[in-house]
Design a protein around this motif. Structure first.
Motif, mmCIF file in Angstrom:
data_model
loop_
_atom_site.group_PDB
_atom_site.id
_atom_site.type_symbol
_atom_site.label_atom_id
_atom_site.label_comp_id
_atom_site.label_asym_id
_atom_site.label_seq_id
_atom_site.Cartn_x
_atom_site.Cartn_y
_atom_site.Cartn_z
ATOM 1 N N ILE A 243 33.375 56.997 47.726
ATOM 2 C CA ILE A 243 33.803 55.643 48.100
ATOM 3 C C ILE A 243 34.028 54.784 46.859
ATOM 4 N N ILE A 244 33.135 54.929 45.886
ATOM 5 C CA ILE A 244 33.266 54.144 44.657
ATOM 6 C C ILE A 244 34.527 54.541 43.879
ATOM 7 N N LEU A 245 34.706 55.855 43.699
ATOM 8 C CA LEU A 245 35.801 56.346 42.858
ATOM 9 C C LEU A 245 37.162 56.363 43.553
ATOM 10 N N LYS A 246 37.157 56.587 44.867
ATOM 11 C CA LYS A 246 38.443 56.757 45.560
ATOM 12 C C LYS A 246 38.794 55.638 46.531
ATOM 13 N N VAL A 247 37.857 54.713 46.728
ATOM 14 C CA VAL A 247 38.150 53.585 47.624
ATOM 15 C C VAL A 247 38.013 52.253 46.879
ATOM 16 N N LEU A 248 36.807 51.951 46.434
ATOM 17 C CA LEU A 248 36.558 50.653 45.812
ATOM 18 C C LEU A 248 37.439 50.401 44.582
ATOM 19 N N ILE A 249 37.364 51.300 43.594
ATOM 20 C CA ILE A 249 38.103 51.079 42.346
ATOM 21 C C ILE A 249 39.619 51.100 42.558
ATOM 22 N N PRO A 250 40.174 52.098 43.267
ATOM 23 C CA PRO A 250 41.632 52.072 43.497
ATOM 24 C C PRO A 250 42.098 50.840 44.263
ATOM 25 N N GLU A 251 41.344 50.436 45.286
ATOM 26 C CA GLU A 251 41.743 49.279 46.089
ATOM 27 C C GLU A 251 41.668 47.977 45.289
ATOM 28 N N ALA A 252 40.772 47.946 44.314
ATOM 29 C CA ALA A 252 40.593 46.726 43.507
ATOM 30 C C ALA A 252 41.387 46.782 42.203
ATOM 31 N N LYS A 253 42.252 47.777 42.067
ATOM 32 C CA LYS A 253 42.941 48.026 40.794
ATOM 33 C C LYS A 253 43.668 46.803 40.247
ATOM 34 N N THR A 254 44.444 46.147 41.084
ATOM 35 C CA THR A 254 45.219 44.988 40.624
ATOM 36 C C THR A 254 44.307 43.878 40.130
ATOM 37 N N SER A 255 43.269 43.583 40.902
ATOM 38 C CA SER A 255 42.317 42.546 40.511
ATOM 39 C C SER A 255 41.583 42.934 39.228
ATOM 40 N N LEU A 256 41.266 44.213 39.070
ATOM 41 C CA LEU A 256 40.579 44.681 37.862
ATOM 42 C C LEU A 256 41.453 44.493 36.625
ATOM 43 N N ILE A 257 42.750 44.725 36.769
ATOM 44 C CA ILE A 257 43.671 44.562 35.635
ATOM 45 C C ILE A 257 43.780 43.088 35.239
ATOM 46 N N VAL A 258 43.887 42.227 36.247
ATOM 47 C CA VAL A 258 43.926 40.785 35.967
ATOM 48 C C VAL A 258 42.633 40.358 35.277
ATOM 49 N N GLY A 259 41.508 40.875 35.767
ATOM 50 C CA GLY A 259 40.218 40.562 35.159
ATOM 51 C C GLY A 259 40.130 41.029 33.723
ATOM 52 N N CYS A 260 40.685 42.209 33.453
ATOM 53 C CA CYS A 260 40.672 42.747 32.088
ATOM 54 C C CYS A 260 41.478 41.851 31.149
ATOM 55 N N THR A 261 42.575 41.313 31.652
ATOM 56 C CA THR A 261 43.387 40.397 30.848
ATOM 57 C C THR A 261 42.587 39.159 30.471
ATOM 58 N N ILE A 262 41.836 38.639 31.428
ATOM 59 C CA ILE A 262 40.998 37.466 31.165
ATOM 60 C C ILE A 262 39.893 37.808 30.171
ATOM 61 N N VAL A 263 39.308 38.990 30.342
ATOM 62 C CA VAL A 263 38.230 39.428 29.453
ATOM 63 C C VAL A 263 38.717 39.537 28.006
ATOM 64 N N ILE A 264 39.899 40.110 27.806
ATOM 65 C CA ILE A 264 40.442 40.260 26.461
ATOM 66 C C ILE A 264 40.621 38.900 25.798
ATOM 67 N N GLY A 265 41.131 37.931 26.559
ATOM 68 C CA GLY A 265 41.281 36.586 26.015
ATOM 69 C C GLY A 265 39.944 35.976 25.638
ATOM 70 N N THR A 266 38.936 36.212 26.470
ATOM 71 C CA THR A 266 37.594 35.685 26.198
ATOM 72 C C THR A 266 36.994 36.324 24.954
ATOM 73 N N ILE A 267 37.125 37.641 24.840
ATOM 74 C CA ILE A 267 36.586 38.342 23.668
ATOM 75 C C ILE A 267 37.308 37.905 22.404
ATOM 76 N N LEU A 268 38.607 37.660 22.494
ATOM 77 C CA LEU A 268 39.355 37.168 21.337
ATOM 78 C C LEU A 268 38.803 35.813 20.896
ATOM 79 N N GLY A 269 38.469 34.979 21.878
ATOM 80 C CA GLY A 269 37.860 33.692 21.555
ATOM 81 C C GLY A 269 36.498 33.856 20.899
ATOM 82 N N TYR A 270 35.691 34.789 21.411
ATOM 83 C CA TYR A 270 34.395 35.082 20.797
ATOM 84 C C TYR A 270 34.563 35.560 19.350
ATOM 85 N N SER A 271 35.555 36.442 19.149
ATOM 86 C CA SER A 271 35.767 36.985 17.804
ATOM 87 C C SER A 271 36.156 35.888 16.827
ATOM 88 N N ALA A 272 36.892 34.894 17.313
ATOM 89 C CA ALA A 272 37.262 33.761 16.453
ATOM 90 C C ALA A 272 36.025 32.943 16.098
#
Length: 222
Positions: free
Chosen positions: A135-164
């Motif tokens: 369920i975790i590998l074949k349902v939850l993660i695939p179904e949440a894929k789009t949201s996870l990608i958007v979240g990753c984009t936000i995370v990268i921006g946040t980490i870039l701010g931390y690095s600064a």
């Protein structure tokens, strides 16, 4: 702005170091954050395996780590930075602090994405006898894929701010250049260039992330 070749070389190295810190930190933050997020989702009251005590302890630890300001956290983990990287300054050492700061944030982002999955889909998988791992590998993660990608984009921006921000403590990258030259030496032209480059990097990651998320969103049809 007319800079010497040495200044442009330094700025180029700053961009390289910032990208190195951000990308490596993001990878390790997800390696740590993903299992934490799954644990939070699975052990919650309405999860696949409710474990209130485990969920509460994990939740508290994540909240505590998220509550510590990054620069203070960086000072607190200086011994660990020195142990892992051999020194307490520079891009590689800063990655240690970035991962510790970002992993709880990543866990919350992933948890939020997984909780958006339609419970009906999970119930259907359970009715077919799917295991928790399936369920975790074949349902939850695939179904949440789009949201996870958007979240990753936000995370990268946040980490870039931390690095600064890490530049204030000799963390390297564009933030370090902005502090050492733009602030300490009052060279505001260098400060403006480094800030502009940081903004451009955030925009590039944002555009790439949103384009990928749109391609993976099943609700969008060409």
């Amino acid at each position: 702005m007319l800079f010497s070749s040495d200044i442009w070389m330094m700025i180029a190295e700053g961009v390289r170091d910032s990208l190195y810190m951000v990308l490596v930190s993001t990878v390790f933050s997800y390696i740590l954050g993903l299992p934490i997020a799954i644990l939070l989702v699975v052990t919650r009251k309405s999860g696949l395996h409710p474990m209130p005590v485990v969920n509460m302890v994990t939740d508290v630890v994540v909240n505590i780590l998220r509550s510590v300001p990054f620069l203070i956290l960086m000072i607190l983990v200086t011994p660990l930075m020195r142990l892992i990287a051999g020194k307490s300054y520079g891009p590689t050492a800063t990655i240690v602090a970035l991962v510790i700061a970002a992993a709880p944030y990543v866990a919350r982002m992933i948890e939020s994405s997984l909780l958006e999955v339609d419970p009906g889909v999970i119930e259907a998988a359970l009715s077919m006898g799917a295991s928790t791992k399936t369920i975790i590998l074949k349902v939850l993660i695939p179904e949440a894929k789009t949201s996870l990608i958007v979240g990753c984009t936000i995370v990268i921006g946040t980490i870039l701010g931390y690095s600064a921000m890490a530049g204030a403590l000799g963390g390297g990258g564009l933030g370090d250049i902005a502090i050492r030259y733009g602030y300490n030496r009052y060279q505001f032209d260098i400060l403006m260039v480094t800030v502009s480059l940081l903004v451009i990097l955030v925009q590039i990651f944002q555009v790439i992330g949103m384009k990928i998320s749109k391609k993976t969103d099943k609700r969008i049809r060409e």
